[in-house]
Design an enzyme around this catalytic site. Sequence first.
Site, mmCIF file in Angstrom:
data_model
loop_
_atom_site.group_PDB
_atom_site.id
_atom_site.type_symbol
_atom_site.label_atom_id
_atom_site.label_comp_id
_atom_site.label_asym_id
_atom_site.label_seq_id
_atom_site.Cartn_x
_atom_site.Cartn_y
_atom_site.Cartn_z
ATOM 1 N N ASN A 10 -4.090 9.539 -10.253
ATOM 2 C CA ASN A 10 -4.561 9.833 -8.894
ATOM 3 C C ASN A 10 -3.721 10.985 -8.358
ATOM 4 O OD1 ASN A 10 -5.360 9.858 -6.249
ATOM 5 N ND2 ASN A 10 -4.444 7.858 -5.711
ATOM 6 N N LYS A 12 -4.167 12.623 -5.746
ATOM 7 C CA LYS A 12 -4.193 12.678 -4.268
ATOM 8 C C LYS A 12 -4.522 14.118 -3.825
ATOM 9 C CE LYS A 12 -1.235 8.710 -4.222
ATOM 10 N NZ LYS A 12 -0.317 7.859 -3.496
ATOM 11 N N HIS A 102 -8.535 2.906 -1.612
ATOM 12 C CA HIS A 102 -7.095 3.162 -1.753
ATOM 13 C C HIS A 102 -6.421 2.879 -0.409
ATOM 14 C CE1 HIS A 102 -3.320 5.282 -2.236
ATOM 15 N NE2 HIS A 102 -3.510 5.155 -3.533
ATOM 16 N N GLU A 104 -4.331 4.431 1.228
ATOM 17 C CA GLU A 104 -4.283 5.598 2.139
ATOM 18 C C GLU A 104 -5.619 5.773 2.854
ATOM 19 O OE1 GLU A 104 -2.782 8.318 -0.813
ATOM 20 O OE2 GLU A 104 -0.915 7.184 -0.816
ATOM 21 N N GLU A 174 -2.315 -2.537 -5.893
ATOM 22 C CA GLU A 174 -1.296 -1.585 -5.461
ATOM 23 C C GLU A 174 -0.620 -2.112 -4.203
ATOM 24 O OE1 GLU A 174 -2.074 2.618 -7.022
ATOM 25 O OE2 GLU A 174 -3.204 2.420 -5.177
ATOM 26 N N GLY A 180 4.429 5.408 -3.679
ATOM 27 C CA GLY A 180 5.162 6.620 -3.334
ATOM 28 C C GLY A 180 6.545 6.359 -2.774
ATOM 29 N N SER A 219 4.476 3.469 -7.762
ATOM 30 C CA SER A 219 5.719 3.950 -8.362
ATOM 31 C C SER A 219 5.860 3.609 -9.846
ATOM 32 C CB SER A 219 6.931 3.440 -7.566
ATOM 33 O OG SER A 219 6.882 3.933 -6.238
HETATM 34 P P1 PGA Z 1 2.547 6.412 -6.745
HETATM 35 O O1 PGA Z 1 1.028 6.278 -6.178
HETATM 36 O O2 PGA Z 1 2.444 6.225 -8.243
HETATM 37 O O3 PGA Z 1 2.966 7.781 -6.351
HETATM 38 O O4 PGA Z 1 3.337 5.334 -6.100
HETATM 39 C C1 PGA Z 1 0.121 5.358 -6.693
HETATM 40 C C2 PGA Z 1 -1.183 5.418 -5.938
HETATM 41 O O5 PGA Z 1 -1.147 5.601 -4.714
HETATM 42 O O6 PGA Z 1 -2.272 5.291 -6.518
#
Ligand code: PGA
Length: 262
Positions: A10, A12, A102, A104, A174, A180, A219
């Site tokens: 992903n 983003k 997601h 976000e 998640e 993140g 992460s």
């Molecule tokens: P990250 O993001 O690996 O940077 O924690 C995962 C995601 O949001 O899909």
Amino acid sequence: MKQPSLIVANWKMQGSLSKNKALVLGILEKLKSNTTTSAETEIECVLCPPAVYLPQVAELLAGQQIKLGAQNAYCEPSGAYTGEIAPEMLQEIGCTYVILGHSERRTLFFETDELIARKFGAAYHAGLTPILCVGETHAEREAGSTFEVVARQINAVLNTVPIAAWEKAVIAYEPVWAIGTGLTATPEVAQAVHAFIRQCLAKKVPQCATSTRILYGGSVKRDNALSLFNEPDIDGGLIGGASLNAEEFVKICMSARVKSLE
Ligand code: PGA
């Protein structure tokens, strides 16, 4: 039938024409040098760039095993929805997967369980494989409501889409507090939620309970990937930050391959 482990990148809202090209070519090259010919069928990799770059990445991936996915889609096939993208359009451009719900999207863009369920149904009708993201916030975990939140997010979809829509679907657990942040759920903590998700599926779509791939995201890095993927109910990963570095991403893919080969 056991499906191969699935690793989804992903990106983003990151990338540029030149960075994307270097990243995709780097991943292709490193995957080839790390694997034997059959390895490409032992893991499934999907890249999800920002929507404007989908045609570019589709071209770079032409003839390769790596698949293309989108980070979002709307719930209608066409119409007066300024700024939105229909799943049919994604399918036409070469996507086979789409990330939906997601955290976000849920928090920054106020997407509700109901909207996400509609998007899931629309993606299925367009022939895309939905990757449904679920997960609790830090406050929800502290309050002991992780299972309740995850069940609510999954049931919102399970209660509305046709059973057939689940046959290929993927779920990504998640935990919001791990995205993140550098904090990762321990393999045991993640496994407990993954097993719970399978129980939710078993209640409503028993035929899909064991076959549905449940990814962990939050992460994931080369150093923690193997211990996470070794858990019995973790079938791969949804990778954010670490998917922007070809070497790191391919190392994560190789960790998933170990499980596929078992
Ligand atoms: P990250 O993001 O690996 O940077 O924690 C995962 C995601 O949001 O899909």
